[in-house]
Design a protein around this motif. Structure first.
Motif, mmCIF file in Angstrom:
data_model
loop_
_atom_site.group_PDB
_atom_site.id
_atom_site.type_symbol
_atom_site.label_atom_id
_atom_site.label_comp_id
_atom_site.label_asym_id
_atom_site.label_seq_id
_atom_site.Cartn_x
_atom_site.Cartn_y
_atom_site.Cartn_z
ATOM 1 N N ARG A 10 0.578 -1.283 -0.070
ATOM 2 C CA ARG A 10 -0.167 0.276 0.209
ATOM 3 C C ARG A 10 0.744 1.206 0.372
ATOM 4 N N GLN A 11 1.359 1.284 0.770
ATOM 5 C CA GLN A 11 2.669 2.480 0.659
ATOM 6 C C GLN A 11 3.234 2.335 -0.864
ATOM 7 N N ARG A 12 3.788 1.925 -1.571
ATOM 8 C CA ARG A 12 4.293 1.380 -2.441
ATOM 9 C C ARG A 12 3.603 1.698 -3.360
ATOM 10 N N ALA A 13 2.532 1.852 -2.929
ATOM 11 C CA ALA A 13 1.445 2.116 -4.867
ATOM 12 C C ALA A 13 1.522 2.757 -5.538
ATOM 13 N N PRO A 14 1.662 4.173 -4.876
ATOM 14 C CA PRO A 14 1.750 5.627 -6.002
ATOM 15 C C PRO A 14 3.098 4.871 -6.599
ATOM 16 N N VAL A 15 4.877 4.574 -6.370
ATOM 17 C CA VAL A 15 5.511 4.269 -7.073
ATOM 18 C C VAL A 15 5.143 3.412 -8.084
ATOM 19 N N TYR A 16 4.436 2.871 -7.906
ATOM 20 C CA TYR A 16 3.678 1.871 -8.549
ATOM 21 C C TYR A 16 3.077 1.764 -9.993
ATOM 22 N N ALA A 17 2.286 2.731 -9.683
ATOM 23 C CA ALA A 17 1.510 3.298 -10.177
ATOM 24 C C ALA A 17 2.197 3.858 -11.522
ATOM 25 N N HIS A 18 3.188 4.905 -11.168
ATOM 26 C CA HIS A 18 3.568 5.067 -12.367
ATOM 27 C C HIS A 18 5.419 4.160 -13.139
ATOM 28 N N ALA A 19 5.300 3.329 -12.738
ATOM 29 C CA ALA A 19 6.315 1.946 -13.488
ATOM 30 C C ALA A 19 6.002 2.440 -14.655
ATOM 31 N N PRO A 20 5.000 2.108 -15.306
ATOM 32 C CA PRO A 20 4.795 1.365 -16.536
ATOM 33 C C PRO A 20 4.776 2.831 -17.887
ATOM 34 N N ALA A 21 5.126 4.022 -17.157
ATOM 35 C CA ALA A 21 5.066 5.239 -18.138
ATOM 36 C C ALA A 21 6.631 5.326 -17.496
ATOM 37 N N LEU A 22 6.796 6.094 -16.738
ATOM 38 C CA LEU A 22 8.281 5.712 -16.518
ATOM 39 C C LEU A 22 9.425 4.628 -17.780
ATOM 40 N N ALA A 23 8.445 3.531 -17.188
ATOM 41 C CA ALA A 23 9.640 2.506 -18.376
ATOM 42 C C ALA A 23 9.381 2.671 -19.854
ATOM 43 N N ALA A 24 8.274 2.877 -19.966
ATOM 44 C CA ALA A 24 7.672 3.661 -20.876
ATOM 45 C C ALA A 24 8.852 4.626 -22.080
ATOM 46 N N GLU A 25 8.821 5.428 -21.497
ATOM 47 C CA GLU A 25 9.867 6.903 -21.486
ATOM 48 C C GLU A 25 11.368 5.951 -21.111
ATOM 49 N N GLY A 26 11.721 5.547 -21.248
ATOM 50 C CA GLY A 26 12.971 4.966 -20.977
ATOM 51 C C GLY A 26 13.678 5.024 -19.621
ATOM 52 N N ARG A 27 12.840 6.006 -18.923
ATOM 53 C CA ARG A 27 13.671 5.879 -17.164
ATOM 54 C C ARG A 27 13.650 4.815 -16.462
#
Length: 62
Positions: A10-27
């Motif tokens: 639950r604490q990491r959920a905000p980070v996990y939510a952004h992971a796909p977008a960051l991966a798509a951007e190559g970041r």
């Protein structure tokens, strides 16, 4: 394999939510600790279970 407590997820959920977008951007790039030939897959698994690696183990297929 160890389990992660629900509160950690639950604490990491905000980070996990952004992971796909960051991966798509190559970041977002995974840390690769070791590359094993496919025939040594058991060694890779043992090293991961023994926590000898700090990142991901890749199996090379060639």
């Amino acid at each position: 394999m160890r389990s992660v407590p629900d509160r950690c997820i639950r604490q990491r959920a905000p980070v996990y939510a952004h992971a796909p977008a960051l991966a798509a951007e190559g970041r977002l790039r995974p840390t690769i600790s070791a590359v094993y030939p496919l025939v040594n897959a058991a060694d890779a698994h043992r090293d991961l279970e023994a926590r000898k690696l700090t990142g991901k183990a890749l199996l090379a297929i060639s």
